[in-house]
Structure formats: C-alpha cells, structure tokens
Design a protein around this motif. Structure first.
Motif, PDB file in Angstrom:
ATOM      1  N   LEU A  15       0.831  -1.115   0.000  1.00 23.33           N
ATOM      2  CA  LEU A  15       0.000   0.000   0.000  1.00 23.33           C
ATOM      3  C   LEU A  15       0.914   1.227   0.000  1.00 23.33           C
ATOM      4  CD1 LEU A  15      -2.930  -0.241   2.407  1.00 23.33           C
ATOM      5  CD2 LEU A  15      -3.095   0.315   0.067  1.00 23.33           C
ATOM      6  N   LEU A  16       0.468   2.149  -0.470  1.00 22.20           N
ATOM      7  CA  LEU A  16       1.189   3.417  -0.548  1.00 22.20           C
ATOM      8  C   LEU A  16       1.383   4.006   0.836  1.00 22.20           C
ATOM      9  CD1 LEU A  16      -0.608   5.004  -3.608  1.00 22.20           C
ATOM     10  CD2 LEU A  16       1.623   3.925  -3.543  1.00 22.20           C
ATOM     11  N   LEU A  17       2.295   4.977   0.954  1.00 25.54           N
ATOM     12  CA  LEU A  17       2.526   5.647   2.229  1.00 25.54           C
ATOM     13  C   LEU A  17       1.262   6.346   2.698  1.00 25.54           C
ATOM     14  CD1 LEU A  17       5.936   7.391   1.542  1.00 25.54           C
ATOM     15  CD2 LEU A  17       5.546   5.500   3.080  1.00 25.54           C
ATOM     16  N   VAL A  18       1.131   6.422   4.022  1.00 23.07           N
ATOM     17  CA  VAL A  18       0.030   7.205   4.561  1.00 23.07           C
ATOM     18  C   VAL A  18       0.303   8.681   4.265  1.00 23.07           C
ATOM     19  CG1 VAL A  18      -1.168   7.891   6.665  1.00 23.07           C
ATOM     20  CG2 VAL A  18      -0.419   5.545   6.369  1.00 23.07           C
ATOM     21  N   LEU A  19      -0.597   9.256   3.509  1.00 25.69           N
ATOM     22  CA  LEU A  19      -0.370  10.632   3.074  1.00 25.69           C
ATOM     23  C   LEU A  19      -1.215  11.577   3.925  1.00 25.69           C
ATOM     24  CD1 LEU A  19      -0.506  10.037  -0.771  1.00 25.69           C
ATOM     25  CD2 LEU A  19       1.463   9.977   0.751  1.00 25.69           C
ATOM     26  N   THR A 355       1.858 -13.644   6.914  1.00 25.27           N
ATOM     27  CA  THR A 355       0.572 -12.980   7.115  1.00 25.27           C
ATOM     28  C   THR A 355       0.727 -11.683   7.906  1.00 25.27           C
ATOM     29  OG1 THR A 355      -0.562 -15.126   7.093  1.00 25.27           O
ATOM     30  CG2 THR A 355      -1.752 -13.259   8.031  1.00 25.27           C
ATOM     31  N   VAL A 356       1.412 -11.745   9.037  1.00 23.94           N
ATOM     32  CA  VAL A 356       1.558 -10.562   9.887  1.00 23.94           C
ATOM     33  C   VAL A 356       2.384  -9.483   9.182  1.00 23.94           C
ATOM     34  CG1 VAL A 356       2.436  -9.717  12.091  1.00 23.94           C
ATOM     35  CG2 VAL A 356       1.309 -11.936  11.969  1.00 23.94           C
ATOM     36  N   THR A 357       3.440  -9.898   8.473  1.00 30.13           N
ATOM     37  CA  THR A 357       4.275  -8.921   7.763  1.00 30.13           C
ATOM     38  C   THR A 357       3.479  -8.193   6.695  1.00 30.13           C
ATOM     39  OG1 THR A 357       6.257 -10.273   8.142  1.00 30.13           O
ATOM     40  CG2 THR A 357       6.368  -8.612   6.407  1.00 30.13           C
ATOM     41  N   ILE A 358       2.707  -8.935   5.914  1.00 32.66           N
ATOM     42  CA  ILE A 358       1.913  -8.312   4.839  1.00 32.66           C
ATOM     43  C   ILE A 358       0.853  -7.387   5.427  1.00 32.66           C
ATOM     44  CG2 ILE A 358       0.283  -8.790   2.974  1.00 32.66           C
ATOM     45  CD1 ILE A 358       1.867 -11.300   2.348  1.00 32.66           C
ATOM     46  N   VAL A 359       0.244  -7.779   6.542  1.00 31.19           N
ATOM     47  CA  VAL A 359      -0.764  -6.924   7.176  1.00 31.19           C
ATOM     48  C   VAL A 359      -0.121  -5.620   7.649  1.00 31.19           C
ATOM     49  CG1 VAL A 359      -2.270  -6.688   9.185  1.00 31.19           C
ATOM     50  CG2 VAL A 359      -2.311  -8.787   7.835  1.00 31.19           C
ATOM     51  N   PHE A 360       1.027  -5.708   8.310  1.00 28.90           N
ATOM     52  CA  PHE A 360       1.718  -4.495   8.755  1.00 28.90           C
ATOM     53  C   PHE A 360       2.098  -3.618   7.559  1.00 28.90           C
ATOM     54  CE2 PHE A 360       1.940  -6.257  12.905  1.00 28.90           C
ATOM     55  CZ  PHE A 360       2.284  -5.227  13.764  1.00 28.90           C
ATOM     56  N   ALA A 361       2.569  -4.242   6.489  1.00 21.72           N
ATOM     57  CA  ALA A 361       2.960  -3.469   5.312  1.00 21.72           C
ATOM     58  C   ALA A 361       1.746  -2.824   4.653  1.00 21.72           C
ATOM     59  CB  ALA A 361       3.678  -4.381   4.317  1.00 21.72           C
ATOM     60  N   ALA A 362       0.636  -3.562   4.577  1.00 25.33           N
ATOM     61  CA  ALA A 362      -0.571  -3.023   3.953  1.00 25.33           C
ATOM     62  C   ALA A 362      -1.137  -1.858   4.749  1.00 25.33           C
ATOM     63  CB  ALA A 362      -1.628  -4.123   3.804  1.00 25.33           C
ATOM     64  N   LEU A 363      -0.912  -1.848   6.052  1.00 24.09           N
ATOM     65  CA  LEU A 363      -1.376  -0.741   6.889  1.00 24.09           C
ATOM     66  C   LEU A 363      -0.446   0.465   6.831  1.00 24.09           C
ATOM     67  CD1 LEU A 363      -2.595  -2.704  10.050  1.00 24.09           C
ATOM     68  CD2 LEU A 363      -3.991  -1.671   8.251  1.00 24.09           C
ATOM     69  N   GLY A 364       0.692   0.321   6.148  1.00 25.25           N
ATOM     70  CA  GLY A 364       1.586   1.448   5.938  1.00 25.25           C
ATOM     71  C   GLY A 364       2.677   1.606   6.966  1.00 25.25           C
ATOM     72  N   PHE A 365       2.927   0.583   7.795  1.00 25.54           N
ATOM     73  CA  PHE A 365       3.924   0.713   8.855  1.00 25.54           C
ATOM     74  C   PHE A 365       5.350   0.488   8.361  1.00 25.54           C
ATOM     75  CE2 PHE A 365       0.122  -0.042  11.415  1.00 25.54           C
ATOM     76  CZ  PHE A 365       0.264   0.946  12.376  1.00 25.54           C
ATOM     77  N   ILE A 526      11.496  -0.508  -6.495  1.00 23.58           N
ATOM     78  CA  ILE A 526      10.664  -0.505  -5.301  1.00 23.58           C
ATOM     79  C   ILE A 526       9.361  -1.233  -5.607  1.00 23.58           C
ATOM     80  CG2 ILE A 526       9.292   0.938  -3.753  1.00 23.58           C
ATOM     81  CD1 ILE A 526      11.421   2.991  -3.788  1.00 23.58           C
ATOM     82  N   TYR A 527       9.042  -2.218  -4.777  1.00 28.43           N
ATOM     83  CA  TYR A 527       7.730  -2.878  -4.832  1.00 28.43           C
ATOM     84  C   TYR A 527       6.976  -2.463  -3.579  1.00 28.43           C
ATOM     85  CZ  TYR A 527       4.130  -6.472  -5.023  1.00 28.43           C
ATOM     86  OH  TYR A 527       2.919  -7.141  -5.061  1.00 28.43           O
ATOM     87  N   TYR A 528       5.932  -1.667  -3.776  1.00 25.39           N
ATOM     88  CA  TYR A 528       5.223  -1.151  -2.618  1.00 25.39           C
ATOM     89  C   TYR A 528       3.713  -1.227  -2.782  1.00 25.39           C
ATOM     90  CZ  TYR A 528       5.332   1.314   1.816  1.00 25.39           C
ATOM     91  OH  TYR A 528       5.223   1.630   3.143  1.00 25.39           O
ATOM     92  N   VAL A 529       3.256  -2.178  -3.601  1.00 30.12           N
ATOM     93  CA  VAL A 529       1.810  -2.355  -3.774  1.00 30.12           C
ATOM     94  C   VAL A 529       1.347  -3.474  -2.846  1.00 30.12           C
ATOM     95  CG1 VAL A 529       1.531  -1.392  -6.075  1.00 30.12           C
ATOM     96  CG2 VAL A 529       2.378  -3.707  -5.842  1.00 30.12           C
ATOM     97  N   PHE A 530       1.517  -3.243  -1.548  1.00 34.10           N
ATOM     98  CA  PHE A 530       1.158  -4.255  -0.570  1.00 34.10           C
ATOM     99  C   PHE A 530      -0.344  -4.498  -0.523  1.00 34.10           C
ATOM    100  CE2 PHE A 530       5.287  -2.834   1.073  1.00 34.10           C
ATOM    101  CZ  PHE A 530       5.908  -4.048   1.222  1.00 34.10           C
ATOM    102  N   GLY A 531      -1.128  -3.513  -0.956  1.00 35.14           N
ATOM    103  CA  GLY A 531      -2.567  -3.733  -1.007  1.00 35.14           C
ATOM    104  C   GLY A 531      -2.913  -4.842  -1.974  1.00 35.14           C
ATOM    105  N   PHE A 532      -2.322  -4.802  -3.183  1.00 30.40           N
ATOM    106  CA  PHE A 532      -2.512  -5.885  -4.146  1.00 30.40           C
ATOM    107  C   PHE A 532      -1.989  -7.200  -3.574  1.00 30.40           C
ATOM    108  CE2 PHE A 532      -2.721  -2.373  -7.247  1.00 30.40           C
ATOM    109  CZ  PHE A 532      -3.828  -2.776  -7.983  1.00 30.40           C
ATOM    110  N   LEU A 533      -0.828  -7.145  -2.962  1.00 37.30           N
ATOM    111  CA  LEU A 533      -0.226  -8.364  -2.433  1.00 37.30           C
ATOM    112  C   LEU A 533      -1.081  -8.979  -1.335  1.00 37.30           C
ATOM    113  CD1 LEU A 533       2.231 -10.225  -2.597  1.00 37.30           C
ATOM    114  CD2 LEU A 533       3.289  -8.857  -0.806  1.00 37.30           C
ATOM    115  N   PHE A 534      -1.684  -8.139  -0.503  1.00 37.80           N
ATOM    116  CA  PHE A 534      -2.554  -8.643   0.557  1.00 37.80           C
ATOM    117  C   PHE A 534      -3.740  -9.416  -0.031  1.00 37.80           C
ATOM    118  CE2 PHE A 534      -6.262  -7.997   3.318  1.00 37.80           C
ATOM    119  CZ  PHE A 534      -5.809  -8.581   4.491  1.00 37.80           C
ATOM    120  N   LEU A 535      -4.356  -8.852  -1.075  1.00 40.39           N
ATOM    121  CA  LEU A 535      -5.485  -9.533  -1.711  1.00 40.39           C
ATOM    122  C   LEU A 535      -5.047 -10.816  -2.400  1.00 40.39           C
ATOM    123  CD1 LEU A 535      -7.336  -6.432  -3.247  1.00 40.39           C
ATOM    124  CD2 LEU A 535      -7.946  -7.714  -1.190  1.00 40.39           C
ATOM    125  N   VAL A 536      -3.915 -10.757  -3.090  1.00 40.90           N
ATOM    126  CA  VAL A 536      -3.431 -11.953  -3.794  1.00 40.90           C
ATOM    127  C   VAL A 536      -3.058 -13.038  -2.790  1.00 40.90           C
ATOM    128  CG1 VAL A 536      -1.567 -12.844  -5.241  1.00 40.90           C
ATOM    129  CG2 VAL A 536      -2.669 -10.690  -5.830  1.00 40.90           C
TER     130      VAL A 536
END
Length: 638
Positions: A15-19, A355-365, A526-536
């Motif tokens: 997911l993108l950075l929290v803007l 699972t936990v890593t992808i969730v943290f990444a998708a939340l922007g941490f 840079i691969y930072y589309v964690f939102g897509f990765l979370f769904l996949v």
C-alpha cells in the motif's frame, strides 16, 4: 521497499505511504523512520553514497546480480580527506546489501553550484577494464539525500510520462563503441518551505549524468552550459592510465509539494491494469474452485452422509462405497510422521510470519524511508513464531503416535532453519569471492545465528513442551489393524500427476503478481503495492485450501486413503511451478554474464521456492485435515 542484493524476496519482497492532507496533520503524525529533517538556508545537506547495483536501463536485460561498494578501489571514485563514515543500518538493510557512507559532495541548502570540480583521479588500466565491464552491465550509482534516493528521470510512452528510477547510470554503453564514463552530475533538488516553522525540507532529488573529457575541453569547460555536443565523452583506455576529473552542478527548486508525499513519484504503480487483471484472474480461479467445493459439500457429501446415517429400512441401504469404505484407514499414521510434523510446524511458522508482515505493510507501517524495515520485520516475526512451529509439530507428532519426542523437538528447531541458513552462508562465500559489497559481514552472520539459537530455538522448545503437554488429538473414527488394499488408480489420480494438477492452480492465481515481485527483486526497483499483495495472498490461501480439499475428496472416493502427505504436497507443488517460472524469468529477463551471478540467482530462487513449498504445503495440510475430520465425524459408523 523491496531491494535485493542478493537477498530476497521472495521475495522477493510488498500500500502506498500514509499521506497527510495538510500541514497540521503532517506535523502531528509520522510513521517510524519518516520524521522530516528541517534545514535552514545555510544548512549543509549531506549526500550519502550506497553500493552500486546492476540495473535494467531502457528495459534492457539485467546482466548481473552482484553489488559493489561505492568506495571499491577498482572504481577509484573521489573520497573525503577523512575516512568515510558509515551510517547505522538495520539488520534487514545489511542483509539486503546496503552499504551507506558519507561522500565528499558538499551541498548547502539553496546555494547553487556550477561545474564544481570534485577531484581528479588516476584510473589505471585494470581499473578502467573493471569500470567498462560494469558500464556494459548497466550498473547504477546510488546516492541518498535526506534519506531520499537520488533518481534518474526518464520519459516513457507516447505521452512521455516522467518515470523516476532509483539510481543513475555509471556510464553509457554505446553500441559498436567504447563505454562512456559519466563524470559530470547535474543535481536537481526540489525543496519545500514549511511556513509554520520557517524551515526547509528536501522533497526530491534527481541526477542527470554526463560524460565529458574535461582535458580536451579546456579550462573553460563548464558542463552542459557550454556546447555539450562538441565536447568529447570520457572514454577509459584499458591499456594505459587515465586521468578522470569529476565535476557536479547543483540546482535548487522551490515546489508546493508536501514533504509527506515526496515518495509518491517512486511509488507510482507501474502498469496498474495488469495488477487488476491479476486480481480478476485470481478471483475467477477462486470462484471456480469455490463452486466445485460447494457442489461437493452441498450435493455429493450431503447426500452420502444422509444415506449413511439412515437407521430405517436398513435392508434397502446399499453397501458402503467410495470414501466411506476407507473410514477404518483414513486416519492411519502416515509414513515418516516425524518429518511431516516438522515441515507442517515450520510451514505454520512461515505462514504466520508472512501474514503478519503483509498486514503491517498493507497498513503502511513499513515505510520505504526506513531502509531494510521489511526484511527486519520478517526476520523478527519468524523468530518469534518459532513457538508456533514447536507447538504444531509436537501436537501432530503426538497424534501420529510418535515417541521420539527429543528428535522431534530438535528437528523442528534446526532442520529447516539449518537448510536455509546453510544455503545462505554458502551463497555468501560466492559474494565474498566476487568482492561484492552484498557479502554479509561475519558479525551480522553471528547476529543472525544468535537470533536463531537464543530466540527462535528456545521459543520452539517451549512450544514443543506446550504441545506435548496437551492431550492427544483423537480421531472421529477408529483405525483398523490391517490396512485396506488400495485399488489401481487412474492416471490423473496417481501421486505425481495429481500433485502437479493441484499445484498449477495456486500458481495460476499468483503468477502475474509474481512477475512484479521478481522484477522488483532482480531489477532493484521498489515494490510497494502491498494492497494488491494482501489480496493476492488471501486468494492464494483460499486456492490452496480448496484445491487440496477437492483432490483429497477425489482420492477418497477412489479408495485411496494416503492423504496426509498428499495434502501437503498438492498445494506445495505450486513451488515447483514457481521455480520453473524463475527459470523462464532468467531466460527472458536476465542476461547474467558471470558464473557467480548465475549461482546466486538460481540459489536464491531455489531457497524462495523451498520457503513457498513449506508455506503453501502447510495451508493445504490444515485445510484437508479439517475437511477429513469433518466428513468422517458426520457419519455414524457401526
């Protein structure tokens, strides 16, 4: 940020950075590693240098996977009068090959420079040969200014959209000609003024490199402000000593862009339609499998269970057939029960870590400004979830009737980690032999080993203790003393074909996203589309579970009750296709020109495939385990 030199990603990472929507919010909340640096108009702006990495300029194939230290004597770049200072780095940053140090470049906020001479270096013939080889392999120079990577801006597509790529070319590889060394850098820095604090912040850094033979241009040479087309490029002779003068210019530009959005230019999703196509493709596969499982559960199984549970008119009930015939053998302990319990336990550990890593990444941490955060978090979570590996392994081994509990405890704590760590150490020797900066220092190796032995191992032993203390898992039906003979199976239900058929579906659900991950790993993007990765990743879990349940049902109907290992191998077989895809990626996207690069690529591809095999196999095993216990617990056995 996923960046590999040469560690994954599996991986390899994303997911993108929290803007923030305004300056007040930007000042009130920052994620770890994202606090801004405030400058005044007289502040020094340090330029940090990182390892040189191979790139793929203009969509060329990647020709190497080896990184080199910026201050490697073979490059003979300009140095400070004092020893370059190393920047403190996280564990993940070191493992990913970052070697960040201070540089001799002197930048002062809002003070432009025009063709400032940095130094003149003597480049020997053997150094010139080394540099020319790196230019031919499309190596990139990596700088950091206020934690932001220096970018090389290129225009692509018919609309000439600006694309910001990390790093800038070491030189230009001219076809049918000698490589040109870039020795002049046009540095453009965008900055933003914080009106509330009357402070300045760096927003963007772009470097446009040029190659000029300063000696032939004369003393009045002043970079591109002069007629650059008439200035000959700097070509290094491989037969004599060369004199190279490095110069740079600095340009400052005030922009309205907020500091909180300065990473956006790097995090733009490339080819978003393909990402969405990947999701649609995966969802279709899941819907197809869900329909098949629903048909099996709601129609076939419901009808079978209803018939088996009839008490009235028993003389009319047909003799048992299909999956009920093997009720006395379906829970018979598998061959090699200890090994199965160990790999399932380690797979559970990998699954929770991912699972936990992808969730943290998708939340922007996991901000890309915090270099190595992704790898560090993955390692930390993996170590702490060692307790889960021990617990699951012990529970399964006790259920199988195993008695060598000490070997089970030791195998869970050491077998799989030893394979990965041993392979890691072996590949590191190839990096040391290549004099790569990506070689992990001995102290870091000891640190990783300490985490393994002092954190993961005790937690794994504790989990095993808790697992063995729990009562044994009882099966819903009794197991016969004499094994039932298994009839001959049709070709597609035999072990190897059925596993290959089952493994292709989970791979089909992720293979498009896998391309972006591997391209990020090996092309240093840079691969930072964690939102897509979370769904996949969620789709992958469903696909592994459903395909193993279907294959298990078909095998039980064919009176084949050897489902323990097959449930693990069916979903785990998708790792075989991932390895084959890695081979295809090698021939289509890479042109590795050294034996060391090939060993590193295929070595890490094998390790990534093994990790995926353990992870996906555990998903299939638990899904099938729940399914089998459910259906046999729903029937009444005389």
């Amino acid at each position: 940020m996923t960046r590999f030199t040469p560690l994954v990603s599996a991986a390899g990472a994303a997911l993108l950075l929290v803007l923030s929507t305004g300056p007040r919010l930007a000042e009130a909340f920052y994620l770890p590693g994202m606090a801004p640096t405030e400058f005044t108009d007289t502040s020094d702006v340090p330029v940090m240098v990182n390892a040189l990495t191979p790139g793929a300029e203009n969509r060329n194939a990647v020709k190497s996977v080896i990184a080199y230290d910026y201050y490697d004597p073979m490059f003979n770049f300009c140095k400070r009068e004092t020893e370059p200072e190393s920047q403190p780095e996280s564990l993940g940053s070191i493992l990913f090959g970052d070697r960040i140090r201070s540089s001799p470049y002197q930048l002062v906020m809002m003070r432009p420079e025009n063709c400032k001479i940095l130094c003149t270096q003597e480049v020997k013939a053997e150094q010139a040969k080394f540099i020319n080889e790196r230019i031919r392999e499309n190596y990139l120079i990596n700088w950091l200014v206020d934690g932001l990577p220096a970018a090389h801006v290129s225009q692509v597509g018919p609309e000439e959209q600006k694309v910001y790529s990390i790093g800038f070319p070491l030189g230009a590889d001219i076809e049918n000609g000698q490589p040109e060394l870039h020795n002049h850098y046009e540095i453009s820095i965008d900055y933003h003024k914080n009106e509330l604090k009357d402070k300045l912040r760096v927003i963007g850094v772009a470097v446009e490199p040029f190659s000029f033979d300063v000696a032939q241009a004369g003393e009045e040479y002043c970079g591109i402000d002069k007629n650059a087309d008439q200035v000959p490029p700097k070509i290094l002779s491989e037969t004599k000593t060369n004199s190279v003068t490095y110069t740079y210019s600095v340009h400052w530009k005030l922009v309205d862009q907020e500091w909180a959005t300065r990473w956006d230019k790097f995090l733009l999703v490339s080819e978003p339609r393909i990402h969405w196509f990947s999701l649609v493709n995966s969802i279709i596969i899941v819907l197809f499998l869900t329909g098949m499982v629903a048909m099996v559960l709601l129609r076939a199984l419901h009808k079978d269970i209803s018939r088996y549970n009839q008490f009235e008119a028993q003389e009319d009930i047909q003799e048992d057939f299909g999956w009920k015939l093997v009720h006395g053998d379906v829970f018979r302990s598998p061959s090699y029960p200890m090994l199965l319990s160990i790999v399932v336990g380690n797979g559970s550990q990998m699954f929770l870590m991912a699972t936990v890593t992808i969730v943290f990444a998708a939340l922007g941490f996991l901000s890309p400004s915090n270099r190595g955060a992704l790898a560090t978090v993955m390692i930390v979570f993996y170590m702490f979830f060692g307790i889960v590996a021990g617990f699951v392994s012990a529970r399964l081994y006790k259920m199988f009737g195993g008695e060598s509990w000490k070997r089970n405890v030791a195998g869970t704590a050491f077998l799989f980690p030893a394979i990965v760590f041993g392979s890691f150490v072996g590949l590191n020797f190839f990096l040391i032999g290549a004099k790569s900066s990506g070689a992990v220092p001995f102290g870091t190796m000891l640190g990783v080993a300490a985490l393994w032995f002092l954190v993961s191992t005790p937690l794994s032993i504790m989990g095993s203790y808790l697992g063995f203390q729990r009562p044994k898992i009882e099966h819903p039906v009794r197991t016969n003393q004499i094994p039932r003979q298994i009839p001959d199976q049709v070709f597609y239900l035999r072990p190897f074909p059925s596993m290959m058929i089952g493994g292709v579906l989970p791979f089909g659900a992720i293979f498009i996203e896998l391309y972006f991950i591997m391209n990020s790993i090996w092309s240093h993007k840079i691969y930072y589309v964690f939102g897509f990765l979370f769904l996949v990743f969620g789709i992958l879990i469903l696909t592994c579970a459903e395909v193993t349940i279907l294959m298990c049902y078909f095998h039980l109907c064919a009176e084949d009750y050897h489902w323990w290992w097959r449930s693990f191998m069916t979903s785990g077989a998708s790792a075989f296709y991932i390895f084959l895809y890695g081979v295809l990626f090698y021939f289509s996207r890479l042109q590795l020109q050294s034996f060391t690069s090939m060993v590193l690529y295929f070595g890490w591809t094998t390790i990534m495939s093994l990790m995926f095999f353990i992870l996906s196999g555990a998903i299939g095993f638990f899904a099938t385990f729940v399914f089998v216990r459910k259906i046999y617990g729903s029937i009444k056995i005389d």
